[in-house]
Motif scaffolding. Structure first.
Motif, PDB file in Angstrom:
ATOM      1  N   PHE A 172       0.831  -1.207   0.000  1.00 58.60           N
ATOM      2  CA  PHE A 172       0.000   0.000   0.000  1.00 58.60           C
ATOM      3  C   PHE A 172       0.865   1.257   0.000  1.00 58.60           C
ATOM      4  O   PHE A 172       0.345   2.368   0.075  1.00 58.60           O
ATOM      5  N   ALA A 173       2.174   1.047  -0.109  1.00 60.77           N
ATOM      6  CA  ALA A 173       3.113   2.170  -0.166  1.00 60.77           C
ATOM      7  C   ALA A 173       3.736   2.317  -1.545  1.00 60.77           C
ATOM      8  O   ALA A 173       4.240   3.381  -1.892  1.00 60.77           O
ATOM      9  N   LEU A 174       3.719   1.225  -2.332  1.00 62.75           N
ATOM     10  CA  LEU A 174       4.372   1.239  -3.641  1.00 62.75           C
ATOM     11  C   LEU A 174       3.421   1.769  -4.709  1.00 62.75           C
ATOM     12  O   LEU A 174       2.289   1.317  -4.832  1.00 62.75           O
ATOM     13  N   VAL A 175       3.907   2.721  -5.477  1.00 61.89           N
ATOM     14  CA  VAL A 175       3.107   3.402  -6.495  1.00 61.89           C
ATOM     15  C   VAL A 175       3.391   2.800  -7.865  1.00 61.89           C
ATOM     16  O   VAL A 175       4.550   2.694  -8.266  1.00 61.89           O
ATOM     17  N   CYS A 176       2.342   2.402  -8.588  1.00 62.71           N
ATOM     18  CA  CYS A 176       2.535   1.852  -9.929  1.00 62.71           C
ATOM     19  C   CYS A 176       1.996   2.767 -11.023  1.00 62.71           C
ATOM     20  O   CYS A 176       2.160   2.494 -12.207  1.00 62.71           O
ATOM     21  N   GLY A 177       1.334   3.859 -10.623  1.00 65.75           N
ATOM     22  CA  GLY A 177       0.827   4.815 -11.607  1.00 65.75           C
ATOM     23  C   GLY A 177      -0.557   4.502 -12.125  1.00 65.75           C
ATOM     24  O   GLY A 177      -1.107   5.274 -12.911  1.00 65.75           O
ATOM     25  N   ALA A 178      -1.146   3.370 -11.713  1.00 64.97           N
ATOM     26  CA  ALA A 178      -2.490   3.010 -12.167  1.00 64.97           C
ATOM     27  C   ALA A 178      -3.538   3.685 -11.292  1.00 64.97           C
ATOM     28  O   ALA A 178      -3.264   4.079 -10.156  1.00 64.97           O
ATOM     29  N   LYS A 179      -4.759   3.795 -11.809  1.00 67.07           N
ATOM     30  CA  LYS A 179      -5.832   4.442 -11.068  1.00 67.07           C
ATOM     31  C   LYS A 179      -6.178   3.683  -9.788  1.00 67.07           C
ATOM     32  O   LYS A 179      -6.597   4.283  -8.796  1.00 67.07           O
ATOM     33  N   SER A 180      -6.012   2.358  -9.803  1.00 70.06           N
ATOM     34  CA  SER A 180      -6.324   1.561  -8.615  1.00 70.06           C
ATOM     35  C   SER A 180      -5.135   1.427  -7.675  1.00 70.06           C
ATOM     36  O   SER A 180      -5.236   0.760  -6.644  1.00 70.06           O
ATOM     37  N   CYS A 181      -4.034   2.044  -8.033  1.00 64.61           N
ATOM     38  CA  CYS A 181      -2.799   1.930  -7.255  1.00 64.61           C
ATOM     39  C   CYS A 181      -2.829   2.923  -6.086  1.00 64.61           C
ATOM     40  O   CYS A 181      -3.468   3.977  -6.181  1.00 64.61           O
ATOM     41  N   PRO A 182      -2.126   2.625  -4.991  1.00 65.91           N
ATOM     42  CA  PRO A 182      -2.057   3.589  -3.890  1.00 65.91           C
ATOM     43  C   PRO A 182      -1.395   4.891  -4.338  1.00 65.91           C
ATOM     44  O   PRO A 182      -0.560   4.892  -5.238  1.00 65.91           O
ATOM     45  N   PRO A 183      -1.743   6.015  -3.709  1.00 65.63           N
ATOM     46  CA  PRO A 183      -1.100   7.288  -4.036  1.00 65.63           C
ATOM     47  C   PRO A 183       0.285   7.377  -3.414  1.00 65.63           C
ATOM     48  O   PRO A 183       0.603   6.644  -2.474  1.00 65.63           O
ATOM     49  N   ILE A 184       1.111   8.265  -3.936  1.00 65.02           N
ATOM     50  CA  ILE A 184       2.449   8.448  -3.391  1.00 65.02           C
ATOM     51  C   ILE A 184       2.349   9.099  -2.017  1.00 65.02           C
ATOM     52  O   ILE A 184       1.504   9.965  -1.787  1.00 65.02           O
ATOM     53  N   LYS A 185       3.180   8.668  -1.086  1.00 62.08           N
ATOM     54  CA  LYS A 185       3.166   9.202   0.275  1.00 62.08           C
ATOM     55  C   LYS A 185       4.589   9.421   0.781  1.00 62.08           C
ATOM     56  O   LYS A 185       5.553   9.147   0.080  1.00 62.08           O
ATOM     57  N   ALA A 196      -5.646   4.048   4.509  1.00 59.89           N
ATOM     58  CA  ALA A 196      -6.206   4.841   3.409  1.00 59.89           C
ATOM     59  C   ALA A 196      -6.603   3.954   2.239  1.00 59.89           C
ATOM     60  O   ALA A 196      -7.662   4.140   1.628  1.00 59.89           O
ATOM     61  N   PHE A 197      -5.761   2.955   1.920  1.00 62.59           N
ATOM     62  CA  PHE A 197      -6.059   2.057   0.815  1.00 62.59           C
ATOM     63  C   PHE A 197      -7.276   1.191   1.130  1.00 62.59           C
ATOM     64  O   PHE A 197      -8.181   1.032   0.305  1.00 62.59           O
ATOM     65  N   CYS A 198      -7.300   0.634   2.330  1.00 65.02           N
ATOM     66  CA  CYS A 198      -8.391  -0.273   2.696  1.00 65.02           C
ATOM     67  C   CYS A 198      -9.734   0.440   2.794  1.00 65.02           C
ATOM     68  O   CYS A 198     -10.781  -0.152   2.515  1.00 65.02           O
ATOM     69  N   GLU A 199      -9.720   1.710   3.185  1.00 63.62           N
ATOM     70  CA  GLU A 199     -10.969   2.468   3.269  1.00 63.62           C
ATOM     71  C   GLU A 199     -11.658   2.551   1.906  1.00 63.62           C
ATOM     72  O   GLU A 199     -12.881   2.572   1.817  1.00 63.62           O
ATOM     73  N   GLY A 200     -10.848   2.589   0.848  1.00 65.56           N
ATOM     74  CA  GLY A 200     -11.418   2.703  -0.491  1.00 65.56           C
ATOM     75  C   GLY A 200     -11.545   1.399  -1.240  1.00 65.56           C
ATOM     76  O   GLY A 200     -12.264   1.323  -2.237  1.00 65.56           O
ATOM     77  N   GLU A 201     -10.837   0.359  -0.789  1.00 65.83           N
ATOM     78  CA  GLU A 201     -10.780  -0.887  -1.556  1.00 65.83           C
ATOM     79  C   GLU A 201     -11.315  -2.102  -0.818  1.00 65.83           C
ATOM     80  O   GLU A 201     -11.209  -3.217  -1.308  1.00 65.83           O
ATOM     81  N   VAL A 202     -11.875  -1.915   0.365  1.00 59.65           N
ATOM     82  CA  VAL A 202     -12.466  -3.038   1.108  1.00 59.65           C
ATOM     83  C   VAL A 202     -13.910  -2.680   1.454  1.00 59.65           C
ATOM     84  O   VAL A 202     -14.174  -1.680   2.120  1.00 59.65           O
ATOM     85  N   VAL A 203     -14.838  -3.479   0.954  1.00 56.24           N
ATOM     86  CA  VAL A 203     -16.263  -3.260   1.221  1.00 56.24           C
ATOM     87  C   VAL A 203     -16.833  -4.558   1.811  1.00 56.24           C
ATOM     88  O   VAL A 203     -16.666  -5.636   1.229  1.00 56.24           O
ATOM     89  N   VAL A 204     -17.508  -4.441   2.946  1.00 58.33           N
ATOM     90  CA  VAL A 204     -18.050  -5.620   3.632  1.00 58.33           C
ATOM     91  C   VAL A 204     -19.577  -5.620   3.505  1.00 58.33           C
ATOM     92  O   VAL A 204     -20.245  -4.632   3.827  1.00 58.33           O
ATOM     93  N   HIS A 205     -20.106  -6.728   2.991  1.00 57.37           N
ATOM     94  CA  HIS A 205     -21.553  -6.925   2.909  1.00 57.37           C
ATOM     95  C   HIS A 205     -21.916  -7.967   3.970  1.00 57.37           C
ATOM     96  O   HIS A 205     -21.848  -9.187   3.718  1.00 57.37           O
ATOM     97  N   LYS A 206     -22.297  -7.501   5.114  1.00 58.67           N
ATOM     98  CA  LYS A 206     -22.485  -8.374   6.272  1.00 58.67           C
ATOM     99  C   LYS A 206     -23.567  -9.425   6.041  1.00 58.67           C
ATOM    100  O   LYS A 206     -23.363 -10.611   6.350  1.00 58.67           O
TER     101      LYS A 206
END
Length: 514
Positions: free
Chosen positions: A407-420, A437-447
Motif C-alpha cells: 500500500f506504499a508502492l506506487v505503480c501509476g495506475a488508477k487503482s494503485c495507492p497514491p504516493i506518500k 487509506a487504501f483499505c478504506e477505499g478498496e475493502v467493502v463488507v456486505h455483512k
C-alpha cells in the motif's frame, strides 16, 4: 510551508474558522481542499509533512492516522469523503452555525502546532551542492554552464550527436569567452565538475588534479544539461556519471523524495485523482530531479538497518516509477506491464535495480513475482527466490517482509495507492496510514451476504498476506466505521473461512490528466 506557518486561503470566508491538516502530495488532501473551494468556504491549511512529532500529536488527539483531517469548532469532522458528504447534505453548514465563536482546532493541538519546529523545507537544488562549495560558487557555475550551452555554435564538438567536447576545447572556450588565463580556466573547469554541471565521459578523472596536455586533448566532457535521455531498459540515472562521493542513502533519498513530492503536488489534479505527467515532464524542476538521481550511483546501502532500507527502497521505487511514466508513458497491455517494471531502473551503489528488483527482491524478502510459474502453480515455496544466491543485491533483502509495503508502492495506475511520505523514524506510522487509506477505499463488507470485496492485490500477493484465516483478522485492524464493525462481527459469528471473497476490478489505466 511548515505546520507553524499555516496558509490562509483567500476565499469567501465564513465567520467560523475551518482548519485542515494536510501533507504534500496527498491526493485526498487535494480533494478535500477542492471540496471547500467549490463550496466557497475558506480554510486554514496546516501542512504537516516531515513533522512526525506533530503527526503523532494529531493521531493522539483524534485517533485518526490518515490525512486530511478537517476541524470545525475544535472537533475533527473527518477526512475527504466525510467532508464531501457533509457538504452535500448540508450538515457542514449546521456545524458551522453551531461553532460560532469557537476556534477550529482543539487547544492542545493548536499549542503543538504553534510550538512545532520548522521542518527542513523541500529544496530543488540541495542534492547538487557538495560540501565545500558556496552558494555563490554554485550559482556562478550554473550560469557558466548555461552560457556554454547557449554558445554551442562556438564549441568544437568531439561528437556533435552526443554533444561532447574535449577538456582542451573547454579550456579554450573559457579563456576566450571569459577572458581568463589557463590556470584560472583549469580551476573553473574543476568547479564545473564538482558542482555537477559537466561530466567526464567514460573516464574516472578528477579535473582538480594536474592533468597533462595529452589527457586534456583525449578527455571528453559533456554538459549535464545536454546529456542524452537513457533508452528504455537503461538505468534512468546513468545519463551522466556522478562525480565524487555521495551523501548517506537517507539524505539522498530525502532530497529526491522532496523534489518528486513537490512535482507530484504541483501537477496533481484538484480532485486528487490524476497526475499531469506531460506537464510534470516539462517542468524545469523535473530536469533538476532527473540530474539529482545520478547521486544514487555512489550511495552505500550496506550499512542501512531494516527500517532505513525499507524507507529508502520504497521511496526510490516510487520515484523511478513516476520518472519512467513521465519519460516513457505507461504500458498499454499485460505483456508490456510485465516487461515495464523489469525495464525501468536506477543504478544504486554501482548495481542496477529495476522496479521489480526493488519490490520482489528487496522489499518482499526475495520472493517470486505473481507471474512466476511457481506462484501460478500455487507452490511459491518451491521457488529458490527472486535473486540468485550469488547476486550481490541479495545482501540487501528486507527480512521479514512487511505486507503493508503493497500500500506504499506506487505503480501509476488508477487503482494503485497514491504516493506518500516515508522516513525511517516514522515508517510504522506511514505504513499504517497508507494501509488504512487504501483499505478504506478498496475493502467493502456486505455483512448480510457474508461477502468481503477486496482489491486484487490481496489475490496477486496471497503468499504475503496468507490464507483467509490470517488475512481477515489482520485486515480488520486497518478498517474503520461500519466496515470494521461488520467484518469483526462476521469473524466472531461465522469465522474467517466462511466469509466469501469477491475481488474488485483493478483499473490499470494511467492516473493521468492531460
Amino acid at each position: 510551508m511548515s505546520a507553524a506557518h499555516a496558509q490562509e486561503e483567500t476565499l469567501t470566508q465564513t465567520s467560523v474558522e475551518i482548519a485542515i491538516i494536510t501533507t504534500v502530495g496527498c491526493q485526498f488532501c487535494k480533494r478535500a481542499k477542492d471540496t471547500l473551494k467549490q463550496a466557497g468556504l475558506g480554510y486554514r491549511e496546516i501542512e504537516a509533512s516531515n513533522q512526525p512529532e506533530l503527526l503523532n500529536k494529531i493521531k493522539e488527539t483524534t485517533g485518526r492516522r490518515t490525512v486530511p483531517q478537517v476541524f470545525v469548532g475544535g472537533t475533527c469532522i473527518g477526512g475527504s469523503d466525510d467532508l464531501s458528504r457533509m457538504v452535500t447534505n448540508n450538515q457542514l453548514s449546521k456545524l458551522l452555525h453551531e461553532a460560532q465563536g469557537k476556534p477550529a482546532l482543539p487547544t492542545d493541538l493548536q499549542d503543538a502546532i504553534d510550538t512545532a519546529s520548522k521542518p527542513n523545507q523541500a529544496s530543488t537544488d540541495a542534492a547538487f551542492i557538495p560540501p565545500g562549495i558556496s552558494r555563490h560558487e554554485y550559482n556562478s557555475s550554473q550560469e557558466l554552464a548555461a552560457s556554454m550551452e547557449s554558445s554551442h555554435h562556438d564549441i568544437r564538438w568531439a561528437n556533435p550527436d552526443l554533444r561532447t567536447f574535449t577538456a582542451a576545447e573547454a579550456l579554450r572556450w573559457l579563456m576566450q569567452h571569459k577572458g581568463i588565463q589557463q590556470q584560472e580556466a583549469k580551476q573553473t573547469l574543476a568547479l564545473l565538475q564538482q558542482t555537477h554541471q559537466i561530466s567526464v565521459v567514460d573516464k574516472d578523472l578528477d579535473l582538480s588534479n594536474e592533468v597533462s596536455d595529452a589527457d586534456l586533448s583525449t578527455t571528453h566532457l559533456q554538459l549535464v544539461s545536454s546529456a542524452p535521455v537513457p533508452q528504455f531498459g537503461q538505468p534512468l540515472n546513468r545519463h551522466y556519471t556522478w562525480f565524487g562521493s555521495a551523501r548517506s542513502p537517507s539524505e539522498v533519498s530525502e532530497s529526491l523524495r522532496q523534489i518528486i513530492l513537490l512535482l507530484y503536488d504541483k501537477h496533481l489534479a484538484s480532485d486528487g485523482k490524476a497526475l499531469n505527467y506531460k506537464a510534470l515532464k516539462q517542468d524545469p524542476v523535473f530536469k533538476t530531479y532527473v540530474n539529482a538521481t545520478a547521486e544514487l550511483q555512489k550511495v552505500d546501502v550496506v550499512s542501512l538497518n531494516r527500517e532505513e532500507r525499507m524507507a529508502f527502497f520504497i521511496n526510490i521505487y516510487n520515484a523511478v516509477v513516476v520518472h519512467a511514466l513521465a519519460v516513457f508513458g505507461p504500458a498499454s497491455n499485460l505483456k508490456q506491464r510485465l516487461s515495464f517494471f523489469n525495464a525501468i531502473k536506477y543504478n544504486i551503489g554501482g548495481q542496477d535495480y529495476s522496479a521489480n528488483d526493488m519490490e520482489h527482491g528487496v522489499l518482499r524478502d526475495n520472493r517470486p513475482t505473481p507471474a512466476s510459474p511457481w506462484v501460478l502453480l500455487g507452490v511459491p515455496h518451491w521457488s529458490s527466490g527472486y535473486f540468485k544466491p550469488s547476486d550481490l543485491r541479495a545482501a540487501h533483502v528486507v527480512s521479514p517482509m512487511d505486507p503493508r509495503i503493497h500500500f506504499a508502492l506506487v505503480c501509476g495506475a488508477k487503482s494503485c495507492p497514491p504516493i506518500k511520505v516515508y522516513t525511517p523514524t516514522s515508517l510504522q506510522e506511514g505504513l499504517d496510514s497508507a494501509t488504512m487509506a487504501f483499505c478504506e477505499g478498496e475493502v467493502v463488507v456486505h455483512k448480510e451476504e457474508r461477502v468481503a470485496e477486496v482489491s486484487k492485490l490481496f489475490k496477486w500477493y496471497a503468499q504475503d498476506f496468507g490464507p483467509q484465516e490470517h488475512l481477515f483478522p489482520w485486515l480488520v485492524q486497518y478498517l474503520s466505521g461500519s466496515s470494521k464493525a461488520d467484518l469483526q462481527d462476521l469473524l466472531d459469528t461465522v469465522g474467517a473461512k466462511r466469509i466469501h471473497v469477491k475481488y474488485r476490478h483493478y483499473d490499470w489505466a494511467l492516473n493521468s490528466q492531460e
